[in-house]
Write an enzyme that holds these catalytic residues in place. Sequence first.
Site, PDB file in Angstrom:
ATOM      1  N   HIS A   1       0.792  -1.088  -0.091  1.00  0.00           N
ATOM      2  CA  HIS A   1       0.193  -0.097  -0.044  1.00  0.00           C
ATOM      3  C   HIS A   1       0.758   1.201   0.106  1.00  0.00           C
ATOM      4  CE1 HIS A   1      -4.083   1.657   0.510  1.00  0.00           C
ATOM      5  NE2 HIS A   1      -3.234   2.607   1.111  1.00  0.00           N
ATOM      6  N   ALA A   2       0.703   1.939  -0.854  1.00  0.00           N
ATOM      7  CA  ALA A   2       1.691   3.207  -1.158  1.00  0.00           C
ATOM      8  C   ALA A   2       1.860   4.193  -0.002  1.00  0.00           C
ATOM      9  CB  ALA A   2       1.152   3.997  -2.465  1.00  0.00           C
TER      10      ALA A   2
ATOM     11  N   HIS B   1       0.203  12.139  -5.885  1.00  0.00           N
ATOM     12  CA  HIS B   1      -0.190  12.348  -4.588  1.00  0.00           C
ATOM     13  C   HIS B   1       0.697  11.871  -3.357  1.00  0.00           C
ATOM     14  CE1 HIS B   1      -3.546  11.597  -1.612  1.00  0.00           C
ATOM     15  NE2 HIS B   1      -2.897  10.629  -1.167  1.00  0.00           N
ATOM     16  N   GLU B   2       1.369  11.002  -3.509  1.00  0.00           N
ATOM     17  CA  GLU B   2       2.356  10.641  -2.532  1.00  0.00           C
ATOM     18  C   GLU B   2       3.632  11.748  -2.558  1.00  0.00           C
ATOM     19  OE1 GLU B   2       0.350   7.649  -1.565  1.00  0.00           O
ATOM     20  OE2 GLU B   2       1.896   8.420  -0.320  1.00  0.00           O
TER      21      GLU B   2
ATOM     22  N   HIS C   1       2.420  14.631  -0.483  1.00  0.00           N
ATOM     23  CA  HIS C   1       2.836  14.377   0.960  1.00  0.00           C
ATOM     24  C   HIS C   1       4.098  14.775   1.418  1.00  0.00           C
ATOM     25  CE1 HIS C   1      -0.934  12.653   2.368  1.00  0.00           C
ATOM     26  NE2 HIS C   1      -0.949  11.603   1.605  1.00  0.00           N
TER      27      HIS C   1
ATOM     28  N   GLU D   1      -3.841  15.379   2.691  1.00  0.00           N
ATOM     29  CA  GLU D   1      -4.307  14.543   1.384  1.00  0.00           C
ATOM     30  C   GLU D   1      -4.425  15.207  -0.090  1.00  0.00           C
ATOM     31  OE1 GLU D   1      -3.480  11.526   3.843  1.00  0.00           O
ATOM     32  OE2 GLU D   1      -3.816  11.665   1.730  1.00  0.00           O
TER      33      GLU D   1
ATOM     34  N   HIS E   1      -7.517   0.748   5.208  1.00  0.00           N
ATOM     35  CA  HIS E   1      -7.540   1.667   6.349  1.00  0.00           C
ATOM     36  C   HIS E   1      -8.315   1.054   7.597  1.00  0.00           C
ATOM     37  CE1 HIS E   1      -6.706   3.802   2.538  1.00  0.00           C
ATOM     38  NE2 HIS E   1      -6.317   4.694   3.223  1.00  0.00           N
TER      39      HIS E   1
ATOM     40  N   TYR F   1      -9.896  12.071   3.272  1.00  0.00           N
ATOM     41  CA  TYR F   1     -10.093  11.856   1.908  1.00  0.00           C
ATOM     42  C   TYR F   1     -11.028  12.631   1.416  1.00  0.00           C
ATOM     43  CZ  TYR F   1      -6.430   8.507   2.779  1.00  0.00           C
ATOM     44  OH  TYR F   1      -4.908   8.106   2.888  1.00  0.00           O
TER      45      TYR F   1
HETATM   46  C1  LIG Z   1       3.770   7.290   6.719  1.00  0.00           C
HETATM   47  C2  LIG Z   1       2.074   7.150   5.907  1.00  0.00           C
HETATM   48  O1  LIG Z   1       1.417   6.524   6.469  1.00  0.00           O
HETATM   49  N1  LIG Z   1       1.961   8.461   5.533  1.00  0.00           N
HETATM   50  C3  LIG Z   1       0.720   8.905   4.961  1.00  0.00           C
HETATM   51  C4  LIG Z   1       0.540  10.303   4.613  1.00  0.00           C
HETATM   52  C5  LIG Z   1       0.854  11.098   5.567  1.00  0.00           C
HETATM   53  O2  LIG Z   1      -0.060  11.225   6.374  1.00  0.00           O
HETATM   54  O3  LIG Z   1       1.630  12.028   5.336  1.00  0.00           O
HETATM   55  C6  LIG Z   1       0.333   7.979   3.796  1.00  0.00           C
HETATM   56  O4  LIG Z   1       1.287   7.678   3.005  1.00  0.00           O
HETATM   57  N2  LIG Z   1      -0.776   7.005   3.697  1.00  0.00           N
HETATM   58  C7  LIG Z   1      -0.975   6.277   2.784  1.00  0.00           C
HETATM   59  C8  LIG Z   1      -2.192   6.733   1.781  1.00  0.00           C
HETATM   60  C9  LIG Z   1      -1.897   5.746   0.186  1.00  0.00           C
HETATM   61  C10 LIG Z   1      -3.194   5.981  -0.606  1.00  0.00           C
HETATM   62  C11 LIG Z   1      -4.533   5.787   0.001  1.00  0.00           C
HETATM   63  O5  LIG Z   1      -4.619   4.934   1.000  1.00  0.00           O
HETATM   64  N3  LIG Z   1      -5.648   6.454  -0.813  1.00  0.00           N
HETATM   65  C12 LIG Z   1      -6.853   6.183   0.015  1.00  0.00           C
HETATM   66  C13 LIG Z   1      -7.916   7.212  -0.497  1.00  0.00           C
HETATM   67  C14 LIG Z   1      -7.506   7.745  -1.907  1.00  0.00           C
HETATM   68  C15 LIG Z   1      -7.988   7.281  -3.117  1.00  0.00           C
HETATM   69  C16 LIG Z   1      -7.873   7.980  -4.285  1.00  0.00           C
HETATM   70  C17 LIG Z   1      -7.012   8.969  -4.513  1.00  0.00           C
HETATM   71  O6  LIG Z   1      -6.958   9.750  -5.698  1.00  0.00           O
HETATM   72  C18 LIG Z   1      -6.652   9.522  -3.254  1.00  0.00           C
HETATM   73  C19 LIG Z   1      -6.695   8.936  -2.254  1.00  0.00           C
HETATM   74  C20 LIG Z   1      -7.366   4.932  -0.720  1.00  0.00           C
HETATM   75  O7  LIG Z   1      -6.694   4.263  -1.576  1.00  0.00           O
HETATM   76  O8  LIG Z   1      -8.426   4.281  -0.241  1.00  0.00           O
HETATM   77  C21 LIG Z   1      -2.786   4.797  -1.729  1.00  0.00           C
HETATM   78  C22 LIG Z   1      -2.654   5.561  -3.080  1.00  0.00           C
HETATM   79  C23 LIG Z   1      -3.321   7.018  -3.004  1.00  0.00           C
HETATM   80  C24 LIG Z   1      -3.119   7.205  -1.348  1.00  0.00           C
HETATM   81  C25 LIG Z   1      -1.919   7.952   1.492  1.00  0.00           C
HETATM   82  O9  LIG Z   1      -1.067   8.433   0.653  1.00  0.00           O
HETATM   83  O10 LIG Z   1      -2.872   8.843   1.697  1.00  0.00           O
HETATM   84 ZN   LIG Z   2      -2.418  10.662   1.006  1.00  0.00          ZN
END
Ligand SMILES: CC(=O)N[C@@H](CC(=O)O)C(=O)NC[C@H](CC1(C(=O)N[C@@H](Cc2ccc(O)cc2)C(=O)O)CCCC1)C(=O)O
Ligand SMILES: [Zn+2]
Length: 617
Positions: A343-344, A373-374, A377, A401, A503, A513
């Site tokens: 998971h990214a 997106h990443e 952050h 986000e 999550h 989100y």
């Molecule tokens: C150390 C740590 O954990 N750091 C935090 C960041 C921080 O707090 O600094 C972090 O990296 N969280 C991971 C999480 C990953 C992803 C995610 O979970 N996305 C949601 C919702 C979504 C869906 C579509 C979209 O376009 C954007 C978001 C899902 O996939 O359901 C998967 C790929 C996209 C973002 C993230 O980057 O938010």
């Molecule tokens: Zn994010």
Amino acid sequence: TNTNEAEAIDFLGRYDREAGQMCNKFMEASWNYNTNVTDFNKRVMLQQQMIWSDFHRTKWNEATNFAWKNFTTPTVRRMFSFLTVLGKAALPRDKLKELTGLLQEMKTTYSVAKICRYDARLRRLPSGDYDYDAEFEADDDNQIGCIPTLPLEPHLTQMMANSRDPDELRYLWRAWREAAGKPIRQKYLRFVELSNEAARLNGFSDAGEYWRSDYEIDGFREEVEELWQKLSPLYQQLHAYVRAKLVEKYGEEVVPRRGPIPAHLLGNMWAQTWTNVLDITIPYPGRTSVDVTNALRIQGYSPLAMFRLAEEFFTSLGLEPMPQTFWQRSMIQKPTDREVVCHASAWDFCNGRDYRIKQCTEVTMEHLVTTHHEMGHIQYDLLYRNQPFIFRDGANPGFHEAVGDVLALSASTPRHLQSVGLLGNVDDSYETDINFLFAMALDKIAFLPFGYLMDQWRWEVFSGDTTSSNLNNRWWELRLGVQGVSPPVPRTEEDFDPGAKFHVPANVPYVRYFVSFVVQFQFHAELCKAAGHEGPLHRCDIYRSVKAGRLLRNVLSLGKSRPWTEALSVLTSGRTNKLDVEPILEYFGPLRTWLESQNRGELIGWRENEAIVLQVT
Ligand SMILES: CC(=O)N[C@@H](CC(=O)O)C(=O)NC[C@H](CC1(C(=O)N[C@@H](Cc2ccc(O)cc2)C(=O)O)CCCC1)C(=O)O
Ligand SMILES: [Zn+2]
């Protein structure tokens, strides 16, 4: 209690230095586990977690000795207001260990879950056809030689995106929930109990109230509800149009024309974004489509090239490049020699120098957006790195986000994709506009109800409104009522479908989100104004606008030093300090008009009795 503000400021200085070092050690241990899932690395990480919690409790004891509420300096009061919330470390040691142990077990179950290949699982009839009904009777795997080999990323994600066989999709959908959700149901219930106990020890009524306190405003729950009510009509228009196209593709026996959409047909394991069914649903098939996956592959893009492309967008605005160590230490492809958490995620190692992304990157348009997106952050982490440690966080979690997605709104436009050579001739025709807006809606509008209901469900579990007797049923009531999707096979309280979404086992809040998808359009509108954009908002591309970059820098450099409402005031030059759906409705305005004309004669919304009747054991 100690009323000496000078001594308090001295304490804060010591805390700042020590916290950075403790955090760095914890992040290193956590990174090592996430990029090499072994028992040893897990033990080291849990050990570091306990050390961090002990440190947090020690500092909490010192902080609560000060009569900080009467101190005169606002930022000193603000720092103490954060420091005097102990979080899960308020639990007795044995319960804290149980809590962190449960969390790691649930995350590990999710990360290593695998299912059998479709054909390996299914028995064949004498006629040679698959015996779909037998697929789950034969629970004795070796009876049909089934060995679970398929992980979620990239295999199941790609199969859910690309398969157009409803039976295969139904199998994948159900098998993943058997492997990832069902096994953690009991653990999750115990985890909720301990989370609530920790929240109450911090003076909150339950873990949901503790989570919502991140947004620093009373009535946040009502605010989110109000935003959704304003956005729901647009979602229902999109839902009606997509459903009609899926009826055309799969027939009414599979997709009820006036009912909810079966969740396995929307190109995503959780039906949270629908971009992978653009080929089935695109309004004008012959015209320009912004899915540049093929171009990326034909042009030989590597994950690294995708990361460089994203970085260049940030630097074109005068924002920060990725630090040297970022390129040396990030993990941007799935390793072949070890288990990792795919998971990214984006990582700040709390020392102002070390920042990394961990992503199992595939060469697709979707992953190009994820890369932005990443990196968003990391950009935010870099812009607030000179803030005191306590303020090195997003103004609210939704802001964090939104950063990358804001840039991706410009980077995804046909004009921009053409300018970087990923799209051929782009005409400015109405049809191309609608195709583009529709593709964006499959990502942004389709997501809204899911982004909204994930924590509606969890807040109700934390508050006790939802209990073990209706845990899964309530999930499907929300999925049906809010999102208009139904399960492709009957569900019972033996199942635990929310647990099959990252999550939930990872205990990462989700309403951030939903907030991001609203606020990113407020950012987009303001940055486009700063960039001098004229014309429809959906055509704006802020690429190379140093003015837009400066405004974004001014807002993000604040970190959490000021309430996010003040950060919004900075963004809008004082015009507003509230979340506002106007920009997202303006952006999708032309599409809404088009959808309303296309949907004439269709039922807008869904009749819930057409969903598969939920079986309650
Ligand atoms: C150390 C740590 O954990 N750091 C935090 C960041 C921080 O707090 O600094 C972090 O990296 N969280 C991971 C999480 C990953 C992803 C995610 O979970 N996305 C949601 C919702 C979504 C869906 C579509 C979209 O376009 C954007 C978001 C899902 O996939 O359901 C998967 C790929 C996209 C973002 C993230 O980057 O938010
Ligand atoms: Zn994010």
